[in-house]
Design a protein around this motif. Structure first.
Motif, short mmCIF file in Angstrom:
data_model
loop_
_atom_site.label_atom_id
_atom_site.label_comp_id
_atom_site.label_asym_id
_atom_site.label_seq_id
_atom_site.Cartn_x
_atom_site.Cartn_y
_atom_site.Cartn_z
N ALA A 245 33.22 22.48 15.52
CA ALA A 245 32.69 22.69 14.17
C ALA A 245 32.48 21.38 13.40
CB ALA A 245 33.61 23.61 13.37
N ARG A 246 33.01 20.27 13.93
CA ARG A 246 32.76 19.00 13.29
C ARG A 246 31.26 18.66 13.34
NH1 ARG A 246 35.15 13.51 12.92
NH2 ARG A 246 33.33 12.24 12.45
N LEU B 62 28.51 22.77 12.07
CA LEU B 62 29.13 23.32 10.87
C LEU B 62 28.48 24.64 10.45
CD1 LEU B 62 29.17 20.01 10.57
CD2 LEU B 62 29.98 20.53 8.27
N PRO B 63 29.30 25.66 10.15
CA PRO B 63 28.68 26.90 9.69
C PRO B 63 27.85 26.70 8.42
CG PRO B 63 31.11 27.06 9.68
CD PRO B 63 30.75 25.77 10.33
N GLN B 64 28.32 25.84 7.51
CA GLN B 64 27.60 25.68 6.24
C GLN B 64 26.22 25.05 6.44
OE1 GLN B 64 30.62 24.30 7.05
NE2 GLN B 64 31.12 22.59 5.73
N LEU B 65 25.98 24.41 7.59
CA LEU B 65 24.67 23.86 7.91
C LEU B 65 24.06 24.58 9.12
CD1 LEU B 65 25.48 20.09 7.26
CD2 LEU B 65 23.93 21.52 5.92
N TYR B 66 24.33 25.87 9.21
CA TYR B 66 23.73 26.72 10.26
C TYR B 66 23.98 26.19 11.66
CZ TYR B 66 21.54 30.73 8.13
OH TYR B 66 21.34 31.96 7.53
N ASP C 141 24.80 19.53 11.91
CA ASP C 141 25.60 18.63 11.08
C ASP C 141 24.78 17.88 10.03
OD1 ASP C 141 24.23 16.82 12.63
OD2 ASP C 141 25.97 16.16 13.79
N PHE D 240 31.95 21.66 0.40
CA PHE D 240 31.72 21.78 1.84
C PHE D 240 30.56 20.92 2.34
CE2 PHE D 240 34.28 25.60 1.19
CZ PHE D 240 35.06 25.62 2.33
N PRO E 279 28.90 17.60 3.62
CA PRO E 279 29.20 16.25 4.10
C PRO E 279 28.09 15.24 3.80
CG PRO E 279 28.43 17.60 5.94
CD PRO E 279 28.48 18.50 4.72
N ARG E 280 26.92 15.71 3.37
CA ARG E 280 25.75 14.83 3.30
C ARG E 280 25.81 13.83 2.15
NH1 ARG E 280 21.52 19.61 3.47
NH2 ARG E 280 23.11 20.34 2.01
N GLY F 194 27.67 10.48 6.05
CA GLY F 194 27.20 11.85 6.26
C GLY F 194 28.16 12.75 7.00
N GLN G 52 40.56 26.34 7.89
CA GLN G 52 41.28 26.86 9.07
C GLN G 52 42.69 26.29 9.18
OE1 GLN G 52 38.39 25.05 9.07
NE2 GLN G 52 37.95 24.18 11.07
N VAL H 153 32.67 30.06 4.33
CA VAL H 153 32.02 28.86 3.81
C VAL H 153 30.65 29.21 3.24
CG1 VAL H 153 33.29 27.50 5.52
CG2 VAL H 153 30.91 28.10 5.95
N PRO H 154 30.19 28.43 2.27
CA PRO H 154 28.88 28.71 1.67
C PRO H 154 27.77 28.14 2.55
CG PRO H 154 29.82 26.76 0.67
CD PRO H 154 30.85 27.26 1.66
N VAL H 155 26.60 28.75 2.48
CA VAL H 155 25.44 28.16 3.13
C VAL H 155 24.92 27.07 2.20
CG1 VAL H 155 23.06 28.57 3.86
CG2 VAL H 155 24.84 30.27 4.35
N LEU H 156 24.69 25.87 2.73
CA LEU H 156 24.24 24.75 1.90
C LEU H 156 22.73 24.72 1.80
CD1 LEU H 156 26.66 21.98 3.19
CD2 LEU H 156 26.95 23.58 1.28
#
Ligand code: HEC
Ligand code: HEC
Ligand code: HEC
Ligand code: HEC
Ligand SMILES: [Ca+2]
Ligand SMILES: [Ca+2]
Lengths: 333, 333
Positions: A61-62, A65-69, A72, B48, B50-51, B56, B67, B322-325
């Motif tokens: 997940a690093r 990432l789920p938040q970026l579909y 990364d 959430f 990283p960008r 990044g 988790q 987690v939210p979708v970004l």
């Protein structure tokens, strides 16, 4: 009568689409790689656990990432100790569809299971020196023993890199994202806006679907990137990647890459194997020129974008909601 | 009568507990730091994402993973480009409770809002050279503009580091984890097992609660770590951290640290400001010796562990999911 005509046209398009594409299955298990709830649940925890990597910061997940579909957001991925990876992270969503051809941009992995095993010792990925290091790290987290036992009940010592791969693969085989396009393929023509339907028509007639087809709208073949023009002249890529050539040493594989799946492509910039292009409309224009020798109009691009948007599905609940990991220290009695 | 006696004892313990501890509020908003749904939702996405970091790869969630109950499982945190942080990542869950005293192990932040702002330019954290870099990165993601406008409707140019901090702080102020101990404090004595109640009794009578008290079971004061013995002799810490002394240069602050909140402590190994101790029973024994000059029996330790387990709550849904970004490239028209 106009409406009648349109409907006929709609039905013809749907018929054509059904010859090229298929709706997503409920999961991506195969006879060779069946899944079980215990394996999926274990694989899900392993996918999100950074503690197995060499520096304790890298889980699947690093970079997915789920938040970026499942990507990364970087041009090229960054792994343990900040190490640069040579290519862009593709999404793990629907990735297991590509069973017929090998995984990765250059097809150097046999399956999602094989991919997960090799990630452990990938120098810029988990960065472990050998598989035994992964096993030792897993064993140091007492909570994993019952989970491995439940997932591999017939295995007297279930802590192996193959079981790591099998469990993570089982989890990945559940990560499907049914989208409006699937509803359309199942017969609900209203699931796609008129613009998206026009885009689908262009996607087929311009020639995109000759490469991007099947359930994943891609992921079924290898092709040279840059059939009509050197790709790096269009993408601005600094040091051209020779693609599959570096894997097979076969001259015919020079600049050949896997045709990527386009599901959720709107959500997974930047684009191409090196993340060299940020905006989707640019990626579409480059594809038309490099792969088909064509220049698209603004309307065509807009319509194709609308079609590609119809490939965005909801994040799977077991991906968007992360699992609680077993703590590495004291276990509740 | 035995049962009657036990009940009387139970009620006395509950009464004593209510004088020392308080159940968690629904959220941790204050008059000075109120929250709004739009700010919480924006802050959740920023947390959430990283960008915004220099390489990044660093979001708040990089070191405060859902988790792992809002921690990272490392002894000391690792940030951009693999840079080492000087201390262990505390959980963000319930962290905003510590309003009265400053955040961080050494109390060098004013609030969760201040913490979030400073993280942007923390060299081993987000690693940006200046706040303007963060603003530029936020502006490059078109999807953030409507979210900032909705969160700060009266602000003509809402992209500021203060609003970044306010939004993330608003989100953090929702991260409460009500636990069995809260049900107990509200009067349901059966919410705690007999062993946990015995542990609570020990926690009070041995003297732990003289430092670890209030809603967070900690987070209300600073104390010297090692009142009876040098802490590093017990923890094995290599280079002793001088604690708050390095912040205030006041001799009385030598080896002084914030008394951490103990909510969810079972889920957040390793322990202490430098992550020097892996197992919770060891941490408890060290506390008794270093802070109280006492040696605990195995039974006492087991009971205190059982009490500390009753401080583990369910992960907040808006943290575990987690939210979708917003994508950084093309936006859906
Ligand atoms: C350090 C970043 C990083 C980590 C960690 C990582 N990946 Fe990847 N992943 C990538 C990159 C980059 C690629 C593309 C590699 C290539 O083609 O050369 C990739 C490719 C893949 C693919 C193939 C997708 C496709 O469509 O071809 C799958 C599946 C995948 N990863 C799953 C995983 C799993 C499971 C793990 C953990 C066991 C993992 N990844 C760990 C960055 C990462
Ligand atoms: C001859 C084969 C072929 C044709 C025709 C083709 N593509 Fe591609 N497509 C590829 C290959 C190969 C890649 C991977 C290139 C790379 O990154 O190395 C790709 C990549 C892409 C990407 C980037 C995906 C990502 O996640 O990075 C998009 C978007 C795309 N194609 C859309 C289209 C569209 C739209 C058309 C028609 C205008 C089209 N393609 C025509 C083979 C083709
Ligand atoms: C590179 C790792 C890292 C990143 C990134 C990071 N943190 Fe932390 N966080 C830490 C560490 C380490 C500490 C303790 C620092 C100290 O005491 O010196 C900490 C302390 C905190 C605290 C104080 C907790 C307490 O109980 O005192 C809060 C709140 C917090 N972080 C929230 C955040 C937020 C919000 C972000 C993003 C804006 C963030 N952190 C980014 C590692 C990180
Ligand atoms: C005189 C004050 C004081 C007393 C009494 C005290 N503590 Fe602590 N406690 C602290 C301080 C200060 C720290 C932070 C030490 C550090 O890491 O620098 C701490 C840390 C801890 C931690 C580690 C928390 C974490 O997340 O790393 C645990 C567990 C703990 N205490 C439990 C106890 C128990 C159980 C007792 C009673 C046996 C106790 N404490 C008594 C002040 C005290
Ligand atoms: Ca991409
Ligand atoms: Ca800790």
């Amino acid at each position: 009568p106009a409406a009648g005509l349109a409907e006929t046209g709609d039905q013809a398009l749907l018929k054509q689409a059904r010859q090229l594409f298929k709706p997503l299955p409920d999961n991506m298990a195969t006879q060779e790689n069946p899944i079980s709830p215990a394996r999926v649940e274990l694989g899900r925890k392993l996918f999100f656990d950074p503690r197995i990597s060499v520096d304790g910061t890298v889980s699947c997940a690093r970079c997915h990432l789920p938040q970026l579909y499942g990507t990364d957001g970087l041009r090229k991925a960054i792994g343990n100790h900040g190490k640069a990876n040579p290519r862009n992270s593709p999404t793990v969503l629907n990735a297991a569809l590509q069973g017929a051809i090998a995984a990765h941009w250059r097809g150097d992995r046999k399956s999602v299971e094989d991919q997960a095993v090799q990630a452990l010792v990938g120098p810029p990925s988990f960065g472990l020196a050998k598989y035994e290091d992964a096993i030792a790290k897993l064993k140091a987290i007492p909570g994993y023993l019952p989970l491995f036992k439940a997932a591999f009940p017939r295995d007297p010592s279930p802590f192996t890199q193959d079981n790591w791969g099998t469990a993570i693969g089982a989890y990945e085989r559940t990560l499907v994202t049914p989208a409006p396009f699937d509803a359309y393929l199942k017969g609900n023509t209203r699931a796609l806006s008129p613009t998206a339907q026009a885009g689908l028509r262009e996607f087929i007639s311009v020639g995109c679907a000759s490469c991007h087809n099947g359930t994943g709208v891609g992921g079924t073949m290898y092709q040279k990137f840059g059939r009509f023009e050197d790709y790096w002249k269009l993408t601005g890529s600094k040091e051209p990647d020779k693609g599959r050539f570096d894997v097979t040493k076969n001259a015919a594989d020079l600049y050949v890459f896997k045709v990527p799946i386009l599901r959720n492509v709107v959500m997974t910039p930047p684009y191409f194997h090196d993340g060299s292009v940020t905006e989707l409309p640019d990626a579409i224009r480059i594809m038309a020129r490099a792969q088909l020798g064509k220049t698209l109009s603004d309307t065509q691009v807009k319509q194709i974008v609308a079609f590609l948007e119809s490939l965005t599905g909801k994040l799977p609940e077991n991906f968007q909601t992360v699992p609680v990991l077993p703590t590495s220290a004291f276990q509740a009695p």
